[in-house]
Design a protein around this motif. Structure first.
Motif, PDB file in Angstrom:
ATOM      1  N   ALA A  69       0.838  -1.198   0.000  1.00 48.86           N
ATOM      2  CA  ALA A  69       0.000   0.000   0.000  1.00 48.86           C
ATOM      3  C   ALA A  69       0.872   1.247   0.000  1.00 48.86           C
ATOM      4  N   ALA A  70       1.925   1.222   0.809  1.00 55.93           N
ATOM      5  CA  ALA A  70       2.798   2.390   0.914  1.00 55.93           C
ATOM      6  C   ALA A  70       3.477   2.663  -0.420  1.00 55.93           C
TER       7      ALA A  70
ATOM      8  N   ARG B 236       2.404   1.765  -3.372  1.00 57.50           N
ATOM      9  CA  ARG B 236       1.400   2.215  -4.342  1.00 57.50           C
ATOM     10  C   ARG B 236       1.116   3.709  -4.126  1.00 57.50           C
ATOM     11  N   ASP B 237       0.913   4.109  -2.842  1.00 56.46           N
ATOM     12  CA  ASP B 237       0.661   5.507  -2.514  1.00 56.46           C
ATOM     13  C   ASP B 237       1.826   6.377  -2.946  1.00 56.46           C
ATOM     14  N   SER B 238       3.010   5.870  -2.674  1.00 55.52           N
ATOM     15  CA  SER B 238       4.200   6.657  -2.950  1.00 55.52           C
ATOM     16  C   SER B 238       4.302   6.949  -4.446  1.00 55.52           C
TER      17      SER B 238
ATOM     18  N   ALA C 275      -6.543  12.231  -2.993  1.00 54.94           N
ATOM     19  CA  ALA C 275      -5.407  11.998  -2.078  1.00 54.94           C
ATOM     20  C   ALA C 275      -5.586  12.774  -0.777  1.00 54.94           C
TER      21      ALA C 275
ATOM     22  N   PHE D  18       1.781   6.940  -6.630  1.00 52.67           N
ATOM     23  CA  PHE D  18       0.652   7.795  -6.984  1.00 52.67           C
ATOM     24  C   PHE D  18       0.907   9.244  -6.577  1.00 52.67           C
ATOM     25  N   HIS D  19       1.345   9.405  -5.326  1.00 52.67           N
ATOM     26  CA  HIS D  19       1.578  10.756  -4.815  1.00 52.67           C
ATOM     27  C   HIS D  19       2.732  11.434  -5.533  1.00 52.67           C
TER      28      HIS D  19
END
Lengths: 519, 349
Positions: free
Chosen positions: A256-257, A259-261, A289, A263-264
């Protein structure tokens, strides 16, 4: 619960009714040996016989000298005791003496059904294992539906009736109160371990490893109140059972981290590239976000300058967690984006902050940096307050520029505010001048070679911290009083008034010029 | 090389044979009396090495078979042994050139000299066992596949039996059956062979070695037991008291529990008719074919298993082995041959 049984000793077993007719013919002083299990002796002594009560039919220990050889081998194998079916003849005197000397109890029974006896005693001896099996069953049942670390630890704690922690790879608590591990536990060895038993009980740790890695990504820890071996083994088994659940959670967190990283990072790049012109698509993505683009923003750019990263302690998930904790401690709450070599952070507010806010943020950032692991060698830059999506891009660019300047400093952690960049450039020109260098040589001469350069470093840190004793103490990892005492000595040695802005400026220039020389 | 044995040597030879009996081999006193008589009446005995004899010369081994009690009650005469040799020579239809020694321990170390004196033949300096063993199959010749037959058994009344041919184990059984039929003790002539064979397969020099050992024992008055052990080239395993005697039951060995006086070790001595195995603190330290001698610690007189008493003080020695046995014969003369399995390898020897 696992408590409530003690290891069975040979003496305990003698109180069983099936052994009512048994006679201790030798080795009486070994009667308190614990019995782990029972086994049947058929002429071969298994290598697993350690702690076993060996039940021997008469034929296996006849002629008499066979029993003597068995006593000898039983001693080296760690056998708890020998139970022999009586022959017409008692064991040899030499055998009895040997057993006495070695403390190997030799029990003799007449006319017993050895198979029945073996069965009955086995139930008694294996009771702890049965109880342990029940505990494991309970743990498995409780854990079966749990997917978050919090739930897993809570379920495990309930099953064990003990405190359970999840620790990061360096021993700091991820879940549960902070705990200080005994120094005998080695986090660099990826194996289950336990502390020495004491009156307070024992601490057990079990590594959580990810597939393909030999290093522990985290540790499960528990504290048993009692310190008997059975309980320790039971708890260790329960931790081992829980480990895959924690591992699964950890991997899902990591995925998850990451993926977020990604995306962000992409969203942020689009934002900055837009330079004030923001497409609808970006706005929607920012909204999802949770970024409030229309607010006022202060950007912070953090860079890890350590040349040799420590893969054991610096995995992305735990690094991010440490950073968030440090930020939260300084009330710097806002989005954090992982940039690989560092992080971008910004703080948004609905109303325009006062212009002094930049300074306040810089101070908070300095304090925050001091709480990050020193081996990261982080530098930070802080931007001005700007408004709107374009403002966010501006303040982040400013922050990055400020961080670039902070990077040129020799000391770590270092932080710069964009407002000081103009002055800094002015100073940079100055720092190269011969006059300043000559001044620096004379002004700082009293500090050369004193205390291995400690006083000089303290002076530098104090001046860079804007004359704050508390910030200096945090940055240098010293007690306030130590800093105050050193400042006192600095004043004496240098003969300057550190409260006079002019003198302070002169000294800071001198310090920075030395820094440039060395850098 | 030849040497001669006179009546003066009998005591020393008997003493050596008593040590090498490892507890068995019968009462050497009977043999010593017979030999002394034979040497006094017929002069000195001639001792030759097997290698010095013509290789084709026929050598016949002579001994006394039977229960020690019977032998003690009704000592055999020298003529019986000569008769046995003569009977065997008749069966062989060959002239016997020398007499061989079957075992160097106990009574049978002396008997061949008696027979040789009566027949006027030399005695081979060597033997086939290197100590005393209970079975006639436990010889170097048998280990090499040489038969013990033809064999002659002659009783005290002059009755004689010739066993033409038999496997080595059958020969042992047939001989015992015949000895029992002849009254419990009889002269036996067996293992006829060429001198060349004996030179290759025997244990050379063991008869003079036995004499030397006996001379050392006889001249050791006033020494301590450990000094004696050193003089004999052996090792003192224990000096202490007999705490328990567990007699043999049929073929199951009996045992002796000893407490070592100085080191406090717990010793177990396993025995049948001979001393076979010593375990110190449960670990086997010496076993057949090692020669184990139990002595009275004061008089140095060997004590056989049947004369041990509880509470008796004894010294237990391991004597230097007589070299010459080939490798790989543990099944024939080692502990397993006596029904003792020392269990797992506990060897710390």
């Amino acid at each position: 619960m696992t408590a409530g049984y003690a290891p069975v000793s040979v003496r305990d077993l003698l109180t069983e009714t099936v052994l009512a007719a048994a006679v201790v013919v030798a080795g009486r002083q070994g009667l308190d040996r614990p019995v782990r299990d029972l086994s049947w002796y058929s002429g071969e002594l298994a290598t697993t016989a350690n702690g076993h009560l060996m039940v021997c039919a008469a034929a296996a220990v006849t002629p008499s000298y066979r029993l003597e050889a068995l006593v000898r081998r039983a001693e080296s194998a760690g056998v708890a005791a020998l139970l022999i079916a009586s022959e017409e003849q008692p064991p040899l005197l030499s055998t009895l003496r040997l057993a006495d000397r070695l403390g190997i109890p030799v029990l003799s029974v007449v006319g017993a059904d050895l198979v029945d006896l073996l069965h009955r005693l086995t139930i008694r001896v294996r009771a702890p294992e049965v109880q342990r099996a029940r505990l494991i069953e309970d743990v498995v049942r409780r854990l079966s539906t749990k997917t978050t670390a919090e739930d897993i630890l809570a379920a495990l704690g309930l099953a064990l009736s003990q405190s359970v922690w999840l620790l990061s790879s360096d021993g700091s608590a991820i879940h549960g109160e902070p705990i200080s591990l005994p120094s005998t536990l080695r986090l660099d060895l990826t194996v289950p371990q336990h502390s020495d038993p004491s009156a307070d009980g024992q601490i057990l740790i079990h590594p959580v490893t990810e597939p393909g890695s030999t290093q522990a990504a985290a540790w499960l820890a528990s504290h048993t109140a009692a310190s008997n071996e059975h309980e320790r083994i039971a708890t260790a088994s329960a931790l081992a059972v829980a480990e895959p659940y924690v591992r699964a959670w950890l991997i899902s967190q990591r995925v998850a981290a990451e993926r977020d990283s990604v995306f962000h990072g992409r969203l942020l790049a689009d934002l900055i590239a837009g330079q004030g012109v923001v497409s609808q698509d970006v706005v929607e993505r920012a909204l999802s976000a949770g970024w409030r683009l229309q607010d006022w923003h202060v950007g912070i750019h953090l860079v890890r300058t350590a040349r040799v990263p420590d893969p054991l302690r610096d995995d992305p998930v735990t690094s991010m967690r440490k950073l968030r904790n440090a930020l939260a401690a300084q009330k710097l709450i806002g989005p954090v984006v992982d940039r690989g070599d560092g992080w971008t952070v910004w703080i948004s507010s609905a109303t325009e902050p006062p212009s002094s806010d930049g300074r306040r943020v810089l101070r908070s950032v300095r304090l925050m940096l001091a709480q990050l692991p020193a081996h990261w060698e982080v530098v930070a830059g802080v931007g001005r307050v700007h408004h709107g999506p374009g403002g966010l891009a501006s303040t982040l660019l400013e922050a990055r520029d400020a961080a670039t300047l902070a990077r040129t400093h020799e000391y770590r952690p270092a932080a710069e505010h964009i407002d000081e960049l103009g002055v800094a450039r002015l100073l940079a020109a100055w720092q190269d001048s011969e006059i300043l260098r000559a001044f620096a040589e004379t002004a700082l001469a009293p500090l050369k070679g004193v205390d291995g350069g400690q006083l000089l470093r303290t002076l530098q840190a104090y001046l860079e911290a804007g004359g704050s004793v508390s910030t200096t103490s945090i940055v240098l990892g010293l007690h306030r009083n130590t800093v105050t005492a050193r400042l006192h000595r600095l004043r004496e040695r240098l003969g300057v008034d550190l409260d006079d802005p002019n003198q302070r400026l002169a000294l800071q220039l001198a310090c920075r010029s030395i820094e440039t020389e060395h850098g | 090389m030849e040497r001669y044995l006179g009546a003066d040597d009998v005591s020393a030879l008997a003493a050596g044979a008593g040590l090498l009996g490892s507890g068995g081999g019968g009462d050497v006193a009977v043999g010593a009396r017979l030999l002394r008589h034979a040497l006094q009446s017929r002069g000195r005995a001639r001792l030759v090495a097997a290698g010095d004899l013509p290789p084709d010369m026929v050598v016949v081994h002579v001994g006394l078979a039977g229960a020690p009690d019977v032998v003690a009650e009704r000592p055999p005469g020298g003529e019986d042994f000569a008769n046995a040799v003569t009977a065997l020579a008749g069966a062989l239809r060959q002239r016997v050139g020398a007499i061989g020694v079957i075992e160097i321990g106990g009574l049978n170390a002396l008997i061949p000299l008696v027979a040789a004196q009566v027949l006027g033949l030399p005695v081979v300096d060597g033997d086939l066992m290197g100590r005393a063993f209970p079975r006639i199959s436990q010889t170097t010749l048998a280990a090499a596949g040489h038969p013990a037959t033809p064999m002659a058994v002659v009783g005290p009344a002059g009755d004689s039996v010739i066993i033409e041919s038999a496997s080595i184990d059958a020969a042992d059984r047939i001989m015992r059956a015949n000895v029992a039929a002849l009254g419990g003790a009889a002269a036996v002539a067996l293992y006829p062979c060429r001198a060349g064979t004996l030179a290759a397969l025997g244990l050379p020099g063991s008869l003079s070695g036995c004499l030397a050992l006996g001379q050392a024992l006889v001249a050791s008055a006033g020494l301590s037991v450990s000094q004696l052990a050193k003089r004999l080239g052996g090792e003192l395993l224990c000096e202490g008291r007999v705490d328990e005697i567990r007699p043999r039951r049929g073929d199951l060995p009996g045992s002796l529990t000893l407490t070592d006086r100085s080191a406090g070790h717990i010793l177990r001595l396993d025995m049948l008719d001979e001393y076979l195995n010593v375990a110190i603190d449960g670990v086997s330290r010496a076993s057949a074919p090692d020669v184990l001698a139990v002595l009275d610690p004061v008089t140095f007189v060997p004590v056989p298993p049947d004369r041990l008493r509880s509470g008796q003080s004894i010294a237990l020695l391991r004597l230097p082995p007589i070299p010459g046995w080939p490798d790989g014969v543990e099944g024939l003369i080692g502990l397993t041959a006596f029904g003792i399995d020392a269990g797992q390898p506990e060897a710390t020897r």
